[in-house]
Design an enzyme around this catalytic site. Sequence first.
Site, PDB file in Angstrom:
ATOM      1  N   ASP A  84      -7.933   2.095   6.974  1.00 37.04           N
ATOM      2  CA  ASP A  84      -7.687   2.240   5.535  1.00 37.04           C
ATOM      3  C   ASP A  84      -6.955   1.033   4.965  1.00 37.04           C
ATOM      4  O   ASP A  84      -7.267   0.547   3.878  1.00 37.04           O
ATOM      5  CB  ASP A  84      -6.873   3.519   5.253  1.00 37.04           C
ATOM      6  CG  ASP A  84      -7.765   4.743   5.108  1.00 37.04           C
ATOM      7  OD1 ASP A  84      -8.991   4.545   5.008  1.00 37.04           O
ATOM      8  OD2 ASP A  84      -7.246   5.870   5.103  1.00 37.04           O
ATOM      9  N   ASP A 135      -1.160  -1.275   5.692  1.00 36.69           N
ATOM     10  CA  ASP A 135      -1.070  -0.679   7.021  1.00 36.69           C
ATOM     11  C   ASP A 135      -2.045  -1.351   7.989  1.00 36.69           C
ATOM     12  O   ASP A 135      -3.100  -1.836   7.578  1.00 36.69           O
ATOM     13  CB  ASP A 135      -1.402   0.816   6.955  1.00 36.69           C
ATOM     14  CG  ASP A 135      -0.320   1.609   6.226  1.00 36.69           C
ATOM     15  OD1 ASP A 135       0.776   1.061   6.027  1.00 36.69           O
ATOM     16  OD2 ASP A 135      -0.590   2.766   5.862  1.00 36.69           O
ATOM     17  N   GLU A 175       0.841  -1.198   0.000  1.00 36.91           N
ATOM     18  CA  GLU A 175       0.000   0.000   0.000  1.00 36.91           C
ATOM     19  C   GLU A 175       0.876   1.248   0.000  1.00 36.91           C
ATOM     20  O   GLU A 175       1.600   1.509   0.963  1.00 36.91           O
ATOM     21  CB  GLU A 175      -0.891  -0.033   1.249  1.00 36.91           C
ATOM     22  CG  GLU A 175      -1.667   1.237   1.510  1.00 36.91           C
ATOM     23  CD  GLU A 175      -2.287   1.249   2.906  1.00 36.91           C
ATOM     24  OE1 GLU A 175      -2.744   2.326   3.313  1.00 36.91           O
ATOM     25  OE2 GLU A 175      -2.315   0.207   3.579  1.00 36.91           O
ATOM     26  N   ASP A 230      -4.305  -0.311   9.923  1.00 34.45           N
ATOM     27  CA  ASP A 230      -5.363   0.604  10.338  1.00 34.45           C
ATOM     28  C   ASP A 230      -6.595   0.360   9.477  1.00 34.45           C
ATOM     29  O   ASP A 230      -6.626  -0.557   8.656  1.00 34.45           O
ATOM     30  CB  ASP A 230      -4.885   2.065  10.256  1.00 34.45           C
ATOM     31  CG  ASP A 230      -4.487   2.470   8.836  1.00 34.45           C
ATOM     32  OD1 ASP A 230      -4.708   1.661   7.897  1.00 34.45           O
ATOM     33  OD2 ASP A 230      -3.964   3.588   8.649  1.00 34.45           O
TER      34      ASP A 230
END
Length: 651
Positions: free
Chosen positions: A516, A512, A434, A514
Site C-alpha cells: 500500500d 509505509d 501516509e 509495504d
Amino acid sequence: MSEEQSKKGGYGADSIQALEGMEHVRMRPSMYIGDVGIRGLHHLVYEVVDNSIDEALAGHCDRIEVTILEGDGIRVSDNGRGIPVGLHAKEKVSALEVVMTKIGAGGKFDKDSYKVSGGLHGVGVSVVNALSRHLEAEVHREGKIWRQEYERGKTLYAVKEDGVSNENGTTVTFFPDPQIFDQLTYNYDTLAARMRELAYLNKGITVTIIDEREKDEEGNFKQNVFYSEEGLSEFVKFLDESREALIEEVIHIEGEKSGIPVEVAMIYNTSYAENLHSYVNNINTHEGGTHLSGFRRGLTGTLKKYAEESGMLDKLKFEIAGDDFREGLTAVVSVKVAEPQFEGQTKTKLGNREVNAPVSQAVSEMLTDYLEEHPKDARRIIEKVILAATARHAARKAREMVQRKNVLTGGGLPGKLADCSSKDPAESEVYLVEGDSAGGTAKQGRDRHFQAIMPLRGKILNVEKAMQHKIFENEEIKNIYTALGVRVGTEDDERALNLEKLRYHKIIIMCDADVDGSHIETLILTFFFRYMKELIEKGYVYIATPPLYQVKKGKRSEYAWNDDQRDRLIMDMKGSGSDSSVSVQRYKGLGEMNAEQLWDTTMNPEFRTLRQVQIENAMESDRTFSMLMGDEVAPRREFIEKNAKYANIDT
C-alpha cells in the site's frame, strides 16, 4: 583509399582537427560530462557510441555493439570506416592518438567528413579517455589492425600495427576511473533505453547491448538487439503501447525542407497527458527549442483551420488554446542540423532560428493530407480538442478557487500541516506522510525548526486517469499545492508552475514499507511527474527510506534496510556469545515506530538516507507511469512479474 590519398570528401588523417588540450578534464570533469555520479558514468558510454552513430549518419556503419564487461568496463564496437591512423600533419603523431588525447579532436569538426554529427558538446572519446583508468582503441582499416592503449588519458605506446583484417571498424574498451567517479556500476536498463532510442532514431541500424556480468540459466549473457525498419513510426507505437489509441494509425512524415532533414511521427490517445519528445542529431532536447516550436505552430494552425472550416467549433463559447490541441498527443520530432546551437540551463534547447519554419511547414503539409484522407479520425481529434478546451475552462475555475482561497485566508495553509518555524525555503523541508497516525508520530519526532509534516489521508487521486479540473477539485492535491506555496498558470502558459513562493526545497515522500505504501508513493510521484515536473527537475523531491527491520539481542538494537543487512546482523549477534535468541521485528508501517525511532532512522539528517528523485530518461519515465497507472492490465502485470525480485511483496 590510403591515408596519403585522402582528399576533400574523404575521411583521412587531415580530416581530424585538434581544438584544445585536455588539461582541465580530470580537474573539472563535470564541465565536460555533467557530473561524476551515475549520469556522468553513463554519459561516457553515450560519447563513444555517438562516434559510431556519426559513422552511421554518414552512411558508413550499420552495426553497433555495446558490451558491459566484468569489472565495470565497457566495450563499444562498430563496422564503420575505422578512425584514421595515418600521421596527422599538424600534431606529427597518428590521427588515432590525436582523436584519443586531444579534447575536441575528431572528424565531426570537419564539414567534409560529416554533414551532421551527434555528441552534445563535441567532447567525444578523448574525454572518456581522460576519465578512464584504462582505455584501449582497436581500429580495423585498410586490411590491418591498429592498436593503442592509454592510462588516465596518457598513451602507453605509439599506435602500432597488430595483425591483418578484412573488415573495417573501431572498438573502444574503457574502464572508468574510480578516482573520478562516485560509483562505477553501470545500469543495464538505462543503457538499453538509450540504445533502443538510437535504433528508432536511426532506422536500418542494428544496435546490440550485452551484459557480461549476468548469465541466464542456460549460461547466456543478458542482451537485447534493437533494430527499426520504420523509425519514428515504430518509436511512437512503442511509447504509446500502454495507452488506448484514439486514431487508427500513426501520422508520419519524413523528408527535407529548406535543406534540413525533418522526421515527425505522432498519434493521439485517450489520455490527458501531452507527450512530446524532440531530437537534434540524436540528442534528446529536453528543453525543446525552435524545432519543437515549429512543430507546435504547424500542428495548432492546421488543426484549428480544419476545425473552423468543419463547423465543429460553432457552438463553443470560449477560445481554444494551443494546449488543447496537444492533450492526448504523443509525438517525436527529429531534425538533423549541420551546426546546432544549444541554449538553456542544461544546453539541451535548440536555438537555430532557421529550423522553425521547415518543421512547421512539414507538419502542416503532413496533417493537412492526413485530415483530408481520414475524415473519421479527423473528427475524433477535433472532438478530443473540444473536450480538452472544456476541461481546461473548468480547471481554470477550479484552480482559481484554490488560489483565491489562499489569498482570502491570509496564506491559507492546510489545517493538517504542521509547519516549521524557519521561513528560509533553502533549509526547510516538508514530509508528505501516509496517514494521520504516522503523521502524528512524525510531528512528535521532527526538528520543528526546519521540518514540516503534512499528513495525507488515504490514497490520493490517480492523475493518470483524471481530467485536469478533477485534479484541482481533489482535497488532498489542493492541500499539497497550498502547503508547498506553488501557483499554477502564467499569462503565457496555463499549465506552467510558478515556484517563486515555494516554501520548501526538500519535499520528502514518507510512506509505509509495504505494498500500500509503495502504491501511495507511486500515486504521489505520478502527480509530481505530470503536474509538478519542475520540482523534480530542480532536485527538490526525495523519498525517505525507513528501515525494514529492527534486530535485537539483549540490550543491543540495530536497524536493517534490506534482507542482506538483516542477515548479517543476525549472524553477528548470534556469534557474540550471549545466551539470549536474537529477535527480529519487520516494520510494515511507520506507525510501528515511536517518535524517537523514526527520528533516529528516517528523519535525522545526520543518519538518514534520502533518495533524490531524478528523471534520467523522460521517455522511459512517461512509459512507466502510463503503464503502472493507466488502464491496460497486461503490460502492468508483465512489468511487476519482471521486477518482482526488486519489490517487497508481502505474503
